[in-house]
Design an enzyme around this catalytic site. Structure first.
Site, PDB file in Angstrom:
ATOM      1  CB  CYS A 145     -12.740 -37.475  -3.832  1.00 49.64           C
ATOM      2  SG  CYS A 145     -12.173 -35.755  -3.532  1.00 49.64           S
ATOM      3  CG  HIS A 200     -16.075 -37.357  -0.624  1.00 48.97           C
ATOM      4  ND1 HIS A 200     -15.098 -38.454   0.018  1.00 48.97           N
ATOM      5  CD2 HIS A 200     -15.448 -36.389  -0.780  1.00 48.97           C
ATOM      6  CE1 HIS A 200     -13.870 -37.918  -0.393  1.00 48.97           C
ATOM      7  NE2 HIS A 200     -14.201 -36.729  -0.628  1.00 48.97           N
ATOM      8  CD  GLU A 245     -16.875 -41.163   0.783  1.00 48.04           C
ATOM      9  OE1 GLU A 245     -15.890 -40.756   1.071  1.00 48.04           O
ATOM     10  OE2 GLU A 245     -17.741 -41.236  -0.195  1.00 48.04           O
TER      11      GLU A 245
END
Length: 545
Positions: free
Chosen positions: A380, A516, A518
């Site tokens: 990001c 993102h 994750e």
């Protein structure tokens, strides 16, 4: 027909209700049941989207673009067959906002609007809606029993347990069993008083999860059962574990799944197969060696601010049979320091964030990784800063910046996204004057990866779907200049041709992404980007020996 398990906590906060609830969910899913989870947060904020990470920790983003509590990250990491949505997390603020909007529209026909029934009915409707289509919905109530903020939620739970009945509802209560060293014994009184608090509002727990550092003998369990009106076999000990991924096995060994299945009348279910969890724990506890990742951010004093990133690195370590040691580096402090603190790192990661504070320190770390061949992953804001750093030091644009930091910059490499399509394909428009809350590019978006790039190789496919949470994006006007200087745009959004991923082909491993990744990593499956990143860290570790 959905069955509901309500999860509350007593004595102290931070007992691990979310992890315990997710572990029970994983156990029930392993029995073949379709399970979902809900988190009810008592705070007045409409959602955590504008809350400081120091106050709340990470904001977890769902596929449909909801900004939610970090516990939903645990829920998704422990469950394989259920994805969280905006239905799975709501706050007091959201409930009151909804009720007040209805009052302003005249929906209540001039009646007096009260906590009971209007607020409690709204809460119950949300719980029931979130549970539709599932065998079991596990509903966690944030905070501690007795908190004034959570009383409307507790009253709603009480009403639901009465309305749905004994065979469709259960309550699981977490408590603490403190150990007094001078007396050399565990104390049960806090648990007794916590249950007494529950009973005072009309709720009887069915299962007690007792958090403790020590073993609990049968006599202590019988004592707890006697004073709390709970069966002795329903007093479950949750001793501190080496890893949270051991907890499903611990609950299984105490027959928690059998207790629930008996209560709800689930028969002829297969035994829980926890082989995947056992493999995760085995790999986690028996790494071949340790690799070090320097995470450069501005919220590093509170690791929960980067919870999903931390977990994704852990999962990548499992996949690569190594322990990932995260060295947190304060980006602001790095601005006035030399880069020697980074010299022990096998890889460098710059996670997402907002605002100008600490950005020069992050770019200092990015430059070090780029110039020294250290594996680098930017997420990001980390991608945006990687582009700015490259523009400044390689592409001949020394004043390159983002309009987030400098609206009058000569080289606006990063700018505000003014238009994009949301997850429903509807046009969204924003300006600098828009509210901060709920105005970002949020949720799952499709991207096309460029053939022949490392990013395409890592993912192993041309089209990917990842979750977003940002207002700013690389300015397409500068793509040609950046690529001529040597950085490659390796991925674009499918709908608007926005830059999604960049890489440096001549670098051993330098990838930065606008999304993102994750949020979609899990302990059993990992994530290809993080797995490849840690594999590169292993190579760097071997080179530096």
């Amino acid at each position: 027909m959905t069955h509901f398990i309500f999860v509350t906590g007593g004595v102290v906060s931070s007992l691990g209700k979310g992890i315990s609830a997710a572990s029970v969910a994983a156990l029930l899913e392993a029995r073949g049941l379709k399970v979902t989870m809900v988190k009810m947060d008592p705070y007045i904020n409409v959602d955590p989207g504008t809350m400081s990470p120091f106050q709340h920790g990470e904001v977890f983003v769902t596929e449909d673009g909801a900004e939610t509590d970090l516990d939903l990250g645990y829920y998704e990491r422990f469950l394989r067959r259920a994805k969280m949505t905006k239905l799975n997390n709501f706050t007091s603020g959201r409930v009151y906002q909804d009720v007040l909007n209805k009052e302003r529209r005249g929906d209540y026909l001039g009646g007096t609007v009260q906590v009971i029934p209007h607020i409690t009915d709204n809460i119950k409707e949300r719980v029931l809606r979130a549970g539709e289509g599932y065998d079991v919905a596990i509903v966690e109530i944030g905070g501690t029993v007795g908190d004034i903020e959570s009383l409307p939620f507790m009253e709603s739970v009480r009403q639901l347990m009465v309305e749905l009945g004994h065979k469709r509802t259960m309550l699981m209560h977490l408590t603490l069993l403190p150990y007094i060293k001078s007396a050399a014994e565990l104390k049960t009184k806090p648990t007794q008083h916590s249950v007494k608090e529950l009973l005072s509002i009309g709720i009887q727990p069915d299962i007690l999860i007792c958090r403790t550092e020590y073993d609990v003998d049968a006599d202590t369990k019988r004592k707890i059962a006697l004073f709390t009106n709970v069966e002795a076999r329903a007093v479950v000990v949750c001793k501190d574990a080496k890893t949270i991924y051991q907890i499903p096995r611990g609950f299984y060994e105490q027959n928690v799944d059998d207790l629930i299945c008996e209560r709800f009348g689930f028969t002829d279910l297969p035994e829980a197969d926890l082989t995947d969890w056992d493999n995760v724990v085995e790999a986690l506890l028996n790494p071949e060696y340790t690799v070090r990742v320097a995470m450069v951010g501005k919220y590093v004093e509170l690791p929960d601010a980067y919870k999903s990133v931390n977990e994704a690195l852990l999962h990548a370590g499992i996949k690569n049979r190594v322990k990932v040691q995260i060295d947190y580096v304060n980006a602001e402090e790095l601005e006035s320091q030399d880069v020697s603190i980074l010299k022990t790192a096998d890889a460098i990661l710059v996670p997402g964030g907002f605002g100008e504070r600490g950005t020069e320190g992050k770019m200092k770390a990015i430059q070090y990784a780029r110039e020294n061949g250290i594996p680098f992953l930017g997420i990001c804001l980390g991608m945006q800063l990687a582009v700015i750093e490259y523009a400044r030091h390689v592409a001949g644009m020394p004043e390159a910046s983002s309009t987030e930091f400098n609206r009058s910059t000569k080289y606006p490499l990063i700018g505000l996204i003014t238009e994009w399509l949301d997850e429903r394909g509807e046009l969204q428009q924003r300006s600098l004057e828009s509210d901060l809350g709920g105005t970002m590019r949020l949720g799952a978006q499709k991207s096309e990866l460029v053939e022949g790039t490392k990013t395409r190789e890592v993912y192993g496919k041309a089209e990917i779907t990842e979750r977003h949470r940002h207002r700013y994006e690389m300015n397409n006007r500068f793509i040609e200049a950046i690529e001529q200087a040597g950085m490659k745009i390796s991925g674009y959004s499918s709908a608007q041709h926005l830059v999604e991923t960049v890489e440096i082909p001549e670098h051993p491993w330098f990838i930065a992404v606008q999304f993102h990744p994750e949020f979609t990593s899990s302990p059993r499956d990992g994530h290809p980007l993080f797995a490849s990143f840690i594999d590169a860290a292993k190579t760097q570790h071997q080179k530096s020996k």
